[in-house]
Design a protein around this motif. Sequence first.
Motif, short mmCIF file in Angstrom:
data_model
loop_
_atom_site.label_atom_id
_atom_site.label_comp_id
_atom_site.label_asym_id
_atom_site.label_seq_id
_atom_site.Cartn_x
_atom_site.Cartn_y
_atom_site.Cartn_z
N UNK A 33 0.85 -1.20 0.00
CA UNK A 33 0.00 0.00 0.00
C UNK A 33 0.88 1.24 0.00
N UNK A 34 0.40 2.28 -0.63
CA UNK A 34 1.11 3.56 -0.66
C UNK A 34 0.99 4.23 0.71
N UNK A 35 1.92 5.13 1.00
CA UNK A 35 1.86 5.91 2.25
C UNK A 35 1.79 7.38 1.89
N UNK A 36 1.02 8.13 2.68
CA UNK A 36 0.89 9.56 2.46
C UNK A 36 0.68 10.25 3.81
N UNK A 37 1.19 11.45 3.95
CA UNK A 37 1.03 12.21 5.18
C UNK A 37 -0.38 12.73 5.35
N UNK A 38 -0.79 12.92 6.59
CA UNK A 38 -2.16 13.35 6.85
C UNK A 38 -2.45 14.78 6.39
N UNK A 39 -1.42 15.56 6.07
CA UNK A 39 -1.62 16.94 5.59
C UNK A 39 -1.50 17.04 4.07
N UNK A 40 -1.50 15.92 3.37
CA UNK A 40 -1.38 15.91 1.92
C UNK A 40 -2.61 16.51 1.26
N UNK A 41 -2.42 17.08 0.08
CA UNK A 41 -3.53 17.66 -0.67
C UNK A 41 -4.17 16.60 -1.56
N UNK A 42 -5.31 16.94 -2.13
CA UNK A 42 -6.04 16.01 -3.00
C UNK A 42 -5.21 15.66 -4.23
N UNK A 43 -4.50 16.63 -4.80
CA UNK A 43 -3.69 16.31 -5.99
C UNK A 43 -2.48 15.44 -5.63
N UNK A 44 -1.93 15.60 -4.45
CA UNK A 44 -0.84 14.72 -4.02
C UNK A 44 -1.35 13.30 -3.83
N UNK A 45 -2.56 13.17 -3.31
CA UNK A 45 -3.15 11.85 -3.13
C UNK A 45 -3.42 11.20 -4.48
N UNK A 46 -3.87 11.97 -5.45
CA UNK A 46 -4.09 11.43 -6.80
C UNK A 46 -2.78 10.90 -7.37
N UNK A 47 -1.69 11.66 -7.19
CA UNK A 47 -0.38 11.21 -7.67
C UNK A 47 0.04 9.90 -7.01
N UNK A 48 -0.21 9.80 -5.72
CA UNK A 48 0.14 8.58 -4.98
C UNK A 48 -0.63 7.39 -5.53
N UNK A 49 -1.94 7.56 -5.73
CA UNK A 49 -2.75 6.46 -6.26
C UNK A 49 -2.26 6.04 -7.65
N UNK A 50 -1.92 7.00 -8.48
CA UNK A 50 -1.46 6.69 -9.84
C UNK A 50 -0.10 6.00 -9.84
N UNK A 51 0.82 6.50 -9.06
CA UNK A 51 2.18 5.94 -9.04
C UNK A 51 2.22 4.56 -8.37
N UNK A 52 1.48 4.40 -7.30
CA UNK A 52 1.52 3.14 -6.55
C UNK A 52 0.66 2.06 -7.20
N UNK A 53 -0.29 2.45 -8.03
CA UNK A 53 -1.23 1.50 -8.65
C UNK A 53 -1.88 0.62 -7.58
#
Length: 76
Positions: A8-28
């Motif tokens: 699973x991808x990891x993201x900080x709790x202060x991340x923005x919506x576009x950062x989360x989109x990038x994480x979902x795309x990169x991590x698949x």
Amino acid sequence: LENHLQAAAKIGENATADQLADIFLKAKSPMAVVTNDQGQTAGLVMLSDYVELLFGFDVEGVTATPPVDAPKSYEI
């Protein structure tokens, strides 16, 4: 079984919506683990929940493969 495991991808709790989109795309991956400033798990974000929040429709039960009777190509 190991061939089917996916990290699973990891993201900080202060991340923005576009950062989360990038994480979902990169991590698949359909989920991301949310971490706080200390690196502890703060929660999970599912791709389906993210899409529902942004676009306002539920994607549960939607499959990525077209139905058997779907046309194979389209002419313009």
